[in-house]
Design a protein around this motif. Sequence first.
Motif, PDB file in Angstrom:
ATOM      1  N   VAL A   1       2.004   0.179  61.899  1.00 35.22           N
ATOM      2  CA  VAL A   1       1.109   0.914  60.991  1.00 35.22           C
ATOM      3  C   VAL A   1       1.838   2.118  60.399  1.00 35.22           C
ATOM      4  CG1 VAL A   1      -0.929   2.429  60.970  1.00 35.22           C
ATOM      5  CG2 VAL A   1      -1.086   0.159  62.030  1.00 35.22           C
ATOM      6  N   MET A   2       2.486   2.891  61.266  1.00 35.23           N
ATOM      7  CA  MET A   2       3.171   4.105  60.791  1.00 35.23           C
ATOM      8  C   MET A   2       4.359   3.746  59.913  1.00 35.23           C
ATOM      9  SD  MET A   2       2.818   7.372  60.856  1.00 35.23           S
ATOM     10  CE  MET A   2       3.762   8.036  59.494  1.00 35.23           C
ATOM     11  N   GLU A   3       5.029   2.667  60.255  1.00 34.43           N
ATOM     12  CA  GLU A   3       6.166   2.203  59.442  1.00 34.43           C
ATOM     13  C   GLU A   3       5.687   1.859  58.039  1.00 34.43           C
ATOM     14  OE1 GLU A   3       9.953   1.679  58.823  1.00 34.43           O
ATOM     15  OE2 GLU A   3       9.542   1.637  60.963  1.00 34.43           O
ATOM     16  N   GLU A   4       4.553   1.169  57.943  1.00 35.46           N
ATOM     17  CA  GLU A   4       4.046   0.777  56.612  1.00 35.46           C
ATOM     18  C   GLU A   4       3.649   2.011  55.794  1.00 35.46           C
ATOM     19  OE1 GLU A   4       1.202  -2.456  56.552  1.00 35.46           O
ATOM     20  OE2 GLU A   4       0.762  -2.132  54.419  1.00 35.46           O
ATOM     21  N   ILE A   5       3.027   2.994  56.455  1.00 36.93           N
ATOM     22  CA  ILE A   5       2.643   4.227  55.742  1.00 36.93           C
ATOM     23  C   ILE A   5       3.906   4.935  55.237  1.00 36.93           C
ATOM     24  CG2 ILE A   5       1.586   6.514  55.974  1.00 36.93           C
ATOM     25  CD1 ILE A   5      -0.162   5.320  58.257  1.00 36.93           C
TER      26      ILE A   5
ATOM     27  N   GLN B   1       6.885   3.790  54.679  1.00 42.74           N
ATOM     28  CA  GLN B   1       7.570   3.047  53.617  1.00 42.74           C
ATOM     29  C   GLN B   1       6.841   3.192  52.289  1.00 42.74           C
ATOM     30  OE1 GLN B   1      10.536   1.863  53.581  1.00 42.74           O
ATOM     31  NE2 GLN B   1      10.770   2.362  55.740  1.00 42.74           N
ATOM     32  N   ALA B   2       5.501   3.156  52.328  1.00 44.90           N
ATOM     33  CA  ALA B   2       4.721   3.291  51.084  1.00 44.90           C
ATOM     34  C   ALA B   2       5.015   4.643  50.431  1.00 44.90           C
ATOM     35  CB  ALA B   2       3.229   3.155  51.389  1.00 44.90           C
ATOM     36  N   VAL B   3       5.163   5.680  51.247  1.00 38.14           N
ATOM     37  CA  VAL B   3       5.438   7.026  50.700  1.00 38.14           C
ATOM     38  C   VAL B   3       6.891   7.123  50.244  1.00 38.14           C
ATOM     39  CG1 VAL B   3       5.545   9.478  51.288  1.00 38.14           C
ATOM     40  CG2 VAL B   3       3.624   8.106  52.091  1.00 38.14           C
ATOM     41  N   ILE B   4       7.813   6.688  51.093  1.00 40.39           N
ATOM     42  CA  ILE B   4       9.244   6.817  50.776  1.00 40.39           C
ATOM     43  C   ILE B   4       9.593   6.012  49.518  1.00 40.39           C
ATOM     44  CG2 ILE B   4      11.569   6.241  51.627  1.00 40.39           C
ATOM     45  CD1 ILE B   4      10.407   6.950  54.487  1.00 40.39           C
ATOM     46  N   ARG B   5       8.968   4.853  49.364  1.00 35.65           N
ATOM     47  CA  ARG B   5       9.269   4.018  48.192  1.00 35.65           C
ATOM     48  C   ARG B   5       8.481   4.422  46.948  1.00 35.65           C
ATOM     49  NH1 ARG B   5       9.994  -1.597  51.283  1.00 35.65           N
ATOM     50  NH2 ARG B   5      12.017  -1.091  52.129  1.00 35.65           N
TER      51      ARG B   5
ATOM     52  N   ALA C   1      -7.307  -4.254  51.048  1.00 32.81           N
ATOM     53  CA  ALA C   1      -6.652  -5.467  51.534  1.00 32.81           C
ATOM     54  C   ALA C   1      -5.460  -5.164  52.437  1.00 32.81           C
ATOM     55  CB  ALA C   1      -6.191  -6.306  50.348  1.00 32.81           C
ATOM     56  N   SER C   2      -4.879  -3.961  52.304  1.00 28.02           N
ATOM     57  CA  SER C   2      -3.736  -3.608  53.162  1.00 28.02           C
ATOM     58  C   SER C   2      -3.634  -2.091  53.256  1.00 28.02           C
ATOM     59  CB  SER C   2      -2.427  -4.157  52.574  1.00 28.02           C
ATOM     60  OG  SER C   2      -2.094  -3.433  51.401  1.00 28.02           O
ATOM     61  N   ILE C   3      -2.818  -1.634  54.194  1.00 31.81           N
ATOM     62  CA  ILE C   3      -2.584  -0.187  54.344  1.00 31.81           C
ATOM     63  C   ILE C   3      -1.924   0.334  53.072  1.00 31.81           C
ATOM     64  CG2 ILE C   3      -1.200   1.531  55.598  1.00 31.81           C
ATOM     65  CD1 ILE C   3      -1.565  -0.238  58.113  1.00 31.81           C
ATOM     66  N   THR C   4      -0.949  -0.414  52.567  1.00 32.25           N
ATOM     67  CA  THR C   4      -0.228   0.031  51.369  1.00 32.25           C
ATOM     68  C   THR C   4      -1.179   0.154  50.187  1.00 32.25           C
ATOM     69  OG1 THR C   4       1.730  -1.063  52.214  1.00 32.25           O
ATOM     70  CG2 THR C   4       1.761  -0.474  49.882  1.00 32.25           C
ATOM     71  N   ASP C   5      -2.062  -0.824  50.002  1.00 39.60           N
ATOM     72  CA  ASP C   5      -3.048  -0.757  48.897  1.00 39.60           C
ATOM     73  C   ASP C   5      -3.892   0.504  49.013  1.00 39.60           C
ATOM     74  OD1 ASP C   5      -2.265  -3.073  47.816  1.00 39.60           O
ATOM     75  OD2 ASP C   5      -4.089  -4.221  48.286  1.00 39.60           O
ATOM     76  N   MET C   6      -4.351   0.779  50.227  1.00 36.03           N
ATOM     77  CA  MET C   6      -5.229   1.930  50.425  1.00 36.03           C
ATOM     78  C   MET C   6      -4.454   3.224  50.178  1.00 36.03           C
ATOM     79  SD  MET C   6      -7.915   2.508  53.523  1.00 36.03           S
ATOM     80  CE  MET C   6      -6.840   2.859  54.906  1.00 36.03           C
ATOM     81  N   ALA C   7      -3.233   3.283  50.717  1.00 38.19           N
ATOM     82  CA  ALA C   7      -2.420   4.501  50.553  1.00 38.19           C
ATOM     83  C   ALA C   7      -2.070   4.724  49.082  1.00 38.19           C
ATOM     84  CB  ALA C   7      -1.155   4.388  51.395  1.00 38.19           C
ATOM     85  N   ALA C   8      -1.939   3.621  48.334  1.00 40.52           N
ATOM     86  CA  ALA C   8      -1.523   3.731  46.927  1.00 40.52           C
ATOM     87  C   ALA C   8      -2.654   4.183  46.007  1.00 40.52           C
ATOM     88  CB  ALA C   8      -0.986   2.375  46.460  1.00 40.52           C
TER      89      ALA C   8
ATOM     90  N   LEU D   1       9.054   9.097  61.987  1.00 39.47           N
ATOM     91  CA  LEU D   1       8.634   8.463  60.730  1.00 39.47           C
ATOM     92  C   LEU D   1       7.795   9.402  59.871  1.00 39.47           C
ATOM     93  CD1 LEU D   1       7.717   4.854  61.959  1.00 39.47           C
ATOM     94  CD2 LEU D   1       9.502   5.454  60.303  1.00 39.47           C
ATOM     95  N   VAL D   2       6.890  10.144  60.514  1.00 42.30           N
ATOM     96  CA  VAL D   2       6.003  11.013  59.728  1.00 42.30           C
ATOM     97  C   VAL D   2       6.836  12.125  59.075  1.00 42.30           C
ATOM     98  CG1 VAL D   2       5.187  12.820  61.345  1.00 42.30           C
ATOM     99  CG2 VAL D   2       3.580  11.758  59.785  1.00 42.30           C
TER     100      VAL D   2
END
Length: 417
Positions: free
Chosen positions: A90-94, A96-100, A64-71, A127-128
């Motif tokens: 896209v890169m910002e969301e990735i 943030q998902a990792v940093i948080r 459903a989202s980049i964050t869901d998939m990354a998680a 960001l990366v």
Amino acid sequence: MKKTTLPLGIGIIGGGFIARFHIKSWVGVRDADILGIFDPDAKRAREASALAKSLGVGPAKPYASITDMAADPRIGALWICAPNYTRGAVMEEIAQAVIRGKAELIGVACEKPLGRNVREAGKMLELVQKAGLLDGYLENQVFSPAVVRGKEIVWARGAALSGPPYLARAAEEHSGPHMPWFWEGALQGGGVLNDMMCHSVEEARFMLTPPGAPREVLTPVSVTAYTNCLKWQEPKYAAILAKNSGGKTDYLKRPAEDFARSLVEFRDKSGKILVVETTTSWCYVGAGLRLSMELLGPEYALQINTLDAGLKVFFSREVKGKAGEDLVEKQNAEIGLMPIVADEAGEYGYIAENRHMVQSFLRGVRPEENFSDGVAVAELLMAAYRSAELGRTLAFPIKGLDEYVPPVARGKWNPRS
Ligand SMILES: NC(=O)c1ccc[n+]([C@@H]2O[C@H](COP(=O)([O-])OP(=O)(O)OC[C@H]3O[C@@H](n4cnc5c(N)ncnc54)[C@H](O)[C@@H]3O)[C@@H](O)[C@H]2O)c1
């Protein structure tokens, strides 16, 4: 960074044209499975997932989202295959998902171009690195078997005995992109120069760099470039673009360049000047996509032409099939003598590219082609735009390049006004 388990789980962001190429390439990639697709267009996500399953390259499912998939703990790396105008978000969301702490990933691989300009590409790199991820820049041409093998042979035999190469030529030409967003300077970042010269300058630089040497051995010295809109600004063709985009694309008022060339001088470690000559166009109507490369040195020459395929078919005028893209990418005809690139995913470099990215991520090392290369390519492209805008040769370093946005990306370019 995530602990490495085999196979590496891959999530693809954007399930369109290039995602399909990557999925097809995966039949030749080991130690990694495609497990997820995120695409805001649910149909695209379903189709890409179904393709992965049908090829047996992973039990992919839409997220459903980049964050869901990354998680998802099974996912270890993400491939960014969404349009250029979404890169930053896209890169910002990735990141943030990792940093948080929502996601644990090893790496991110991003399609070309890394950004629409130097500032955006630089932000991707920042960001990366902030997220502590490994980064791969998906420039398939430097993984193409003909390019890699050709470089190996030329340097081992010709360069070793008669001296290094001094001129690399690269051209990428076809009859125009498949989706309306590519044609919009603001969305894509420019016209054919941004879209396709990113391949050509990088492939040519790769060829001139001694095997195993880092990118820094060649320093850009000057750039001379030219852009024009030769075909698609003609009312008849502008009308086609308008129709294909539901009236949005207006090449009479806001064209982008459909032809671009550049000449870049580099200096090697010994102070010698090496030349890269590129030409790219969206107005080449041949059988389909034509990639041509040359590498010239004192006593040798290498040449590649992807339309000079070993496999050709002939269909007489009685074979009145429907239009397709089943013979070659960006195919323009279905009858007569047609070249066929038998294994496009292999020959264009996608298989070797993805193998390299996966193996680098699994070993915990930075891929040889990475976001720093993507930034360097953006610098060359923006320098070329600036040279074309001013109509003269520019010497590096070029003032203001980091903030430069070409007129075509601001809707302010029209060669006929
Ligand atoms: N290496 C190559 O030779 C090559 C060839 C074609 C495209 N590309 C690059 O790949 C990228 C995608 O191009 P394409 O041809 O696949 O385009 P496309 O339009 O065919 O597909 C893009 C897909 O991304 C989806 N999308 C849109 N916004 C998104 C978002 N925010 N997050 C995730 N998905 C989103 C769209 O719905 C679409 O399905 C571009 O950056 C392009 O430059 C590279």
